[in-house]
Design a protein around this motif. Structure first.
Motif, PDB file in Angstrom:
ATOM      1  N   GLN A  17       0.799  -1.222   0.000  1.00  0.00           N
ATOM      2  CA  GLN A  17       0.000   0.000   0.000  1.00  0.00           C
ATOM      3  C   GLN A  17       0.832   1.273   0.000  1.00  0.00           C
ATOM      4  O   GLN A  17       0.338   2.344  -0.325  1.00  0.00           O
ATOM      5  CB  GLN A  17      -0.928  -0.013   1.212  1.00  0.00           C
ATOM      6  CG  GLN A  17      -1.927  -1.149   1.156  1.00  0.00           C
ATOM      7  CD  GLN A  17      -2.745  -1.255   2.432  1.00  0.00           C
ATOM      8  OE1 GLN A  17      -2.296  -1.833   3.411  1.00  0.00           O
ATOM      9  NE2 GLN A  17      -3.941  -0.695   2.443  1.00  0.00           N
ATOM     10  N   THR A 317     -16.455  -3.673   0.274  1.00  0.00           N
ATOM     11  CA  THR A 317     -15.648  -2.611   0.865  1.00  0.00           C
ATOM     12  C   THR A 317     -16.403  -1.874   1.967  1.00  0.00           C
ATOM     13  O   THR A 317     -15.829  -1.408   2.926  1.00  0.00           O
ATOM     14  CB  THR A 317     -15.101  -1.660  -0.214  1.00  0.00           C
ATOM     15  OG1 THR A 317     -14.381  -0.643   0.421  1.00  0.00           O
ATOM     16  CG2 THR A 317     -16.164  -1.042  -1.069  1.00  0.00           C
ATOM     17  N   GLY A 376     -11.137   6.271   7.617  1.00  0.00           N
ATOM     18  CA  GLY A 376     -11.022   6.420   6.169  1.00  0.00           C
ATOM     19  C   GLY A 376     -11.979   7.503   5.722  1.00  0.00           C
ATOM     20  O   GLY A 376     -13.178   7.425   5.963  1.00  0.00           O
ATOM     21  N   TRP A 418      -3.913   3.663  11.902  1.00  0.00           N
ATOM     22  CA  TRP A 418      -3.861   3.386  10.477  1.00  0.00           C
ATOM     23  C   TRP A 418      -4.348   4.651   9.810  1.00  0.00           C
ATOM     24  O   TRP A 418      -5.467   5.059  10.044  1.00  0.00           O
ATOM     25  CB  TRP A 418      -4.765   2.200  10.075  1.00  0.00           C
ATOM     26  CG  TRP A 418      -4.633   1.916   8.607  1.00  0.00           C
ATOM     27  CD1 TRP A 418      -5.413   2.413   7.593  1.00  0.00           C
ATOM     28  CD2 TRP A 418      -3.622   1.115   7.977  1.00  0.00           C
ATOM     29  NE1 TRP A 418      -4.959   1.965   6.376  1.00  0.00           N
ATOM     30  CE2 TRP A 418      -3.868   1.159   6.588  1.00  0.00           C
ATOM     31  CE3 TRP A 418      -2.541   0.366   8.457  1.00  0.00           C
ATOM     32  CZ2 TRP A 418      -3.060   0.489   5.664  1.00  0.00           C
ATOM     33  CZ3 TRP A 418      -1.751  -0.300   7.541  1.00  0.00           C
ATOM     34  CH2 TRP A 418      -2.018  -0.242   6.156  1.00  0.00           C
ATOM     35  N   SER A 419      -3.533   5.350   9.042  1.00  0.00           N
ATOM     36  CA  SER A 419      -2.219   4.917   8.646  1.00  0.00           C
ATOM     37  C   SER A 419      -1.243   6.059   8.880  1.00  0.00           C
ATOM     38  O   SER A 419      -1.655   7.182   9.132  1.00  0.00           O
ATOM     39  CB  SER A 419      -2.241   4.542   7.151  1.00  0.00           C
ATOM     40  OG  SER A 419      -2.814   5.599   6.388  1.00  0.00           O
ATOM     41  N   ASP A 422      -1.014   8.831   3.773  1.00  0.00           N
ATOM     42  CA  ASP A 422      -2.057   8.408   2.830  1.00  0.00           C
ATOM     43  C   ASP A 422      -1.468   7.375   1.886  1.00  0.00           C
ATOM     44  O   ASP A 422      -0.384   7.574   1.314  1.00  0.00           O
ATOM     45  CB  ASP A 422      -2.578   9.604   2.019  1.00  0.00           C
ATOM     46  CG  ASP A 422      -3.527  10.465   2.846  1.00  0.00           C
ATOM     47  OD1 ASP A 422      -3.922  10.033   3.946  1.00  0.00           O
ATOM     48  OD2 ASP A 422      -3.868  11.563   2.376  1.00  0.00           O
ATOM     49  N   SER A 425      -5.766   2.237  -0.583  1.00  0.00           N
ATOM     50  CA  SER A 425      -6.787   1.415   0.062  1.00  0.00           C
ATOM     51  C   SER A 425      -7.062   0.280  -0.921  1.00  0.00           C
ATOM     52  O   SER A 425      -7.308   0.524  -2.099  1.00  0.00           O
ATOM     53  CB  SER A 425      -8.036   2.267   0.307  1.00  0.00           C
ATOM     54  OG  SER A 425      -9.119   1.443   0.617  1.00  0.00           O
ATOM     55  N   TRP A 426      -6.981  -0.956  -0.432  1.00  0.00           N
ATOM     56  CA  TRP A 426      -7.001  -2.127  -1.325  1.00  0.00           C
ATOM     57  C   TRP A 426      -8.059  -2.026  -2.414  1.00  0.00           C
ATOM     58  O   TRP A 426      -7.770  -2.260  -3.581  1.00  0.00           O
ATOM     59  CB  TRP A 426      -7.228  -3.415  -0.513  1.00  0.00           C
ATOM     60  CG  TRP A 426      -6.164  -3.625   0.519  1.00  0.00           C
ATOM     61  CD1 TRP A 426      -6.250  -3.287   1.837  1.00  0.00           C
ATOM     62  CD2 TRP A 426      -4.856  -4.176   0.324  1.00  0.00           C
ATOM     63  NE1 TRP A 426      -5.065  -3.617   2.471  1.00  0.00           N
ATOM     64  CE2 TRP A 426      -4.205  -4.168   1.577  1.00  0.00           C
ATOM     65  CE3 TRP A 426      -4.169  -4.696  -0.783  1.00  0.00           C
ATOM     66  CZ2 TRP A 426      -2.905  -4.637   1.762  1.00  0.00           C
ATOM     67  CZ3 TRP A 426      -2.880  -5.167  -0.601  1.00  0.00           C
ATOM     68  CH2 TRP A 426      -2.258  -5.129   0.653  1.00  0.00           C
ATOM     69  N   ASN A 428     -10.379   0.685  -2.597  1.00  0.00           N
ATOM     70  CA  ASN A 428     -10.908   2.041  -2.780  1.00  0.00           C
ATOM     71  C   ASN A 428      -9.875   3.018  -3.328  1.00  0.00           C
ATOM     72  O   ASN A 428     -10.050   4.226  -3.244  1.00  0.00           O
ATOM     73  CB  ASN A 428     -11.431   2.590  -1.454  1.00  0.00           C
ATOM     74  CG  ASN A 428     -12.443   1.666  -0.819  1.00  0.00           C
ATOM     75  OD1 ASN A 428     -13.582   1.583  -1.275  1.00  0.00           O
ATOM     76  ND2 ASN A 428     -12.030   0.932   0.191  1.00  0.00           N
ATOM     77  N   LYS A 432      -9.832   7.040  -0.575  1.00  0.00           N
ATOM     78  CA  LYS A 432     -10.115   6.876   0.852  1.00  0.00           C
ATOM     79  C   LYS A 432      -8.813   7.084   1.618  1.00  0.00           C
ATOM     80  O   LYS A 432      -7.903   6.270   1.550  1.00  0.00           O
ATOM     81  CB  LYS A 432     -10.649   5.458   1.072  1.00  0.00           C
ATOM     82  CG  LYS A 432     -11.243   5.199   2.437  1.00  0.00           C
ATOM     83  CD  LYS A 432     -11.746   3.752   2.497  1.00  0.00           C
ATOM     84  CE  LYS A 432     -12.539   3.465   3.744  1.00  0.00           C
ATOM     85  NZ  LYS A 432     -12.873   2.028   3.858  1.00  0.00           N
ATOM     86  N   GLN A 433      -8.751   8.183   2.373  1.00  0.00           N
ATOM     87  CA  GLN A 433      -7.490   8.529   3.046  1.00  0.00           C
ATOM     88  C   GLN A 433      -7.553   8.207   4.533  1.00  0.00           C
ATOM     89  O   GLN A 433      -8.599   8.335   5.164  1.00  0.00           O
ATOM     90  CB  GLN A 433      -7.243  10.025   2.872  1.00  0.00           C
ATOM     91  CG  GLN A 433      -7.147  10.471   1.439  1.00  0.00           C
ATOM     92  CD  GLN A 433      -7.461  11.950   1.328  1.00  0.00           C
ATOM     93  OE1 GLN A 433      -8.601  12.353   1.141  1.00  0.00           O
ATOM     94  NE2 GLN A 433      -6.441  12.776   1.458  1.00  0.00           N
ATOM     95  N   TYR A 434      -6.404   7.815   5.065  1.00  0.00           N
ATOM     96  CA  TYR A 434      -6.313   7.475   6.488  1.00  0.00           C
ATOM     97  C   TYR A 434      -5.160   8.186   7.204  1.00  0.00           C
ATOM     98  O   TYR A 434      -5.054   8.120   8.415  1.00  0.00           O
ATOM     99  CB  TYR A 434      -6.057   5.971   6.648  1.00  0.00           C
ATOM    100  CG  TYR A 434      -7.251   5.056   6.515  1.00  0.00           C
ATOM    101  CD1 TYR A 434      -8.053   4.765   7.618  1.00  0.00           C
ATOM    102  CD2 TYR A 434      -7.569   4.461   5.302  1.00  0.00           C
ATOM    103  CE1 TYR A 434      -9.130   3.892   7.511  1.00  0.00           C
ATOM    104  CE2 TYR A 434      -8.646   3.585   5.185  1.00  0.00           C
ATOM    105  CZ  TYR A 434      -9.429   3.311   6.299  1.00  0.00           C
ATOM    106  OH  TYR A 434     -10.488   2.443   6.188  1.00  0.00           O
TER     107      TYR A 434
END
Ligand code: BGP
Length: 467
Positions: A17, A317, A376, A418-419, A422, A425-426, A428, A432-434
């Motif tokens: 990722q 998802t 996310g 997490w995370s 940025d 996302s597998w 997304n 989708k930001q974390y």
């Protein structure tokens, strides 16, 4: 002070990722490198080819961690980067990358917390013998684990063998949303057992090699609650909890499978290849700690419509509101009663507290790390500033739940948001930001500190006092 002085304030990523450099310096493809190239499998066809380009920018990234005061960084090692064929010749360039990253972290007083398997199986092993469908994969994993302990064990003292077995197994073998995208529940259970054996073999290898650190595994933690008090919803919840919690945690922490549930699934799908020797092996390899990834609870109801989980990306998802793969229960989405993220993941800090209590009640005084937790979202950007207030609120509330658990005597030793940055996302993509750090995909992947970056910096500096 409720957080212990040595509490590990951390943040996490995973190789596929974040790294990019998918085919550089001798790295061979993983099953993800191939899967993302199948049309329709990921959001708008996004891949991790470049990701956050951490492979080339790790020094800059570690500087940002150091400036934040991060105590520990959780990352994973890409198996096909260090062993391109899975168990053949070592790729020294791959080893060098992780060695440099570890040294850079240590120079900056950041403790490395390393995951061996965050889903990127070498494609070569999938092709050769079906990957985790074969016992041969257990040997290959042990080879990989030993290599990592040998090369990095002098500097890395915290190891996670597997990340979230339930996700790569359910999505890989029941809902077709992850590679190898099969729909065969029997295989799902068989694979889960082989992965448990691979974990046990790595734990024993680690100890036998005389390493001084700790080794465990990270599971999803998603407490299940019956949606109503009806008997059928309660029964549905038994199925959900038996699968999502006991089937996965018992072999790692008790060295056994939940008997009643095993009987039921073997009656439905057939007898599993689980030998007495296997069970002794599991018993002899209790983890030093359990890592939990917590995002949301599940509200469970009977699947009266007998609907099946479909393979489309969307229903896999956003977890809430879908039938389970086995058709016995479904999760419920209820926006009147509960609070949700944009991706329909329920926000419920109490369930994190409850998850730790349930683990404590079933497995005793096992040390716990929260190895993932976060929001996310699509962050608000105003004049180059990333105003991610909802993320601050999310993490703050979950940290308060952690504080409460610690005060009640639960051995919680660290928290990894997490995370860190940025990343992909597998399913997304990059939408989708974390992260605490924004990656400007329109401007050469420039790193920008978010509002949450400064907030977490303060939490760490005060050891949680400023919560
Ligand atoms: C966990 C994985 C992570 C990460 C996270 C967020 O299941 O261990 O790798 O992806 O979920 O998931 P998503 O990106 O689907 O929102």
């Amino acid at each position: 002070m409720s957080f212990p002085a040595d509490f590990l304030w951390g943040a996490a990523t995973a190789a596929y990722q974040v790294e990019g450099a998918w085919n550089e310096d001798g790295k061979a493809p993983s099953i993800w490198d191939e899967f993302v190239r199948i049309p329709g499998k990921t959001f708008e066809g996004t891949t991790g080819d470049i990701a956050a380009d951490h492979y080339h920018r790790y020094k800059e990234d570690v500087q940002l961690m150091a400036e934040m005061g991060l105590k520990s960084y959780r990352f994973s090692i890409s198996w096909p980067r260090v062993l391109p064929e899975g168990d053949g010749a070592v790729n020294e360039q791959g080893i060098e990358f992780y060695s440099n990253l570890i040294n850079e972290l240590l120079t900056n007083d950041i403790i490395p917390f390393v995951t061996l398997y965050h889903w990127d199986l070498p494609q070569a092993l999938q092709d050769e013998f079906g990957g985790w469908e074969s016992r041969q994969c257990i040997d290959a994993f042990e080879t990989f684990a030993r290599l990592c302990f040998e090369r990095f064990g002098d500097r890395v003292h915290h190891w996670i063998t597997f990340n979230e077995p339930i996700i790569f197994q359910t999505f890989g073998y029941a809902t077709e949303a992850h590679p190898p995208a099969k729909r065969d529940p029997f295989l799902l259970y068989q694979v889960s057992h082989y992965v448990n054996l691979a974990h046990a073999r790595a734990v024993l290898a680690y100890r036998e090699m005389g390493n001084k650190g700790e080794i465990g595994l990270t599971h999803v933690s998603q407490p299940c609650y019956a949606y109503t008090n009806s008997d059928e919803d309660k029964e549905a919840t038994w199925w959900a909890e038996s699968f999502g919690f006991h089937w996965y945690y018992d072999p790692i922490l008790k060295g056994e499978y939940p008997a009643e549930y095993r009987k039921a699934i073997e009656a439905q799908y057939g007898k599993l290849d689980i030998t007495d020797d296997d069970l002794s092996l599991l018993k002899s390899a209790r983890s030093d700690f359990i890592g939990i990834n917590y995002y949301q609870p599940a509200r469970i109801a009977a699947n009266n419509q007998q609907a099946e989980r479909t393979a489309d990306r969307e229903s896999n998802t956003s977890a809430a509101g879908t039938p389970s793969f086995c058709g016995r229960y479904r999760t419920v989405l209820d926006t009147d009663q509960f609070e949700y993220t944009r991706w329909s993941w329920e926000i419920c800090p109490d369930a994190l507290h409850d998850a730790m209590k349930r683990i404590h009640a079933r497995y005793g005084d096992i040390p716990i790390y929260i190895t993932e937790n976060g929001l996310g979202d699509e962050d608000l950007v105003v004049n180059d500033e990333i105003l991610d207030e909802p993320r601050i609120d999310y993490i703050r509330r979950h940290l308060l739940a952690c504080q409460q658990a610690i005060e009640e005597g639960i051995k919680l030793k660290g928290y990894y948001a997490w995370s860190w940055i940025d990343l992909l996302s597998w399913l997304n993509g990059y939408k989708k930001q974390y992260g605490f750090v924004y990656v400007d995909r329109d401007n050469k992947l420039k790193r920008i500190k978010k509002q949450s970056y400064f907030w977490y910096q303060d939490i760490i500096a005060t050891n949680g006092e400023s919560l």
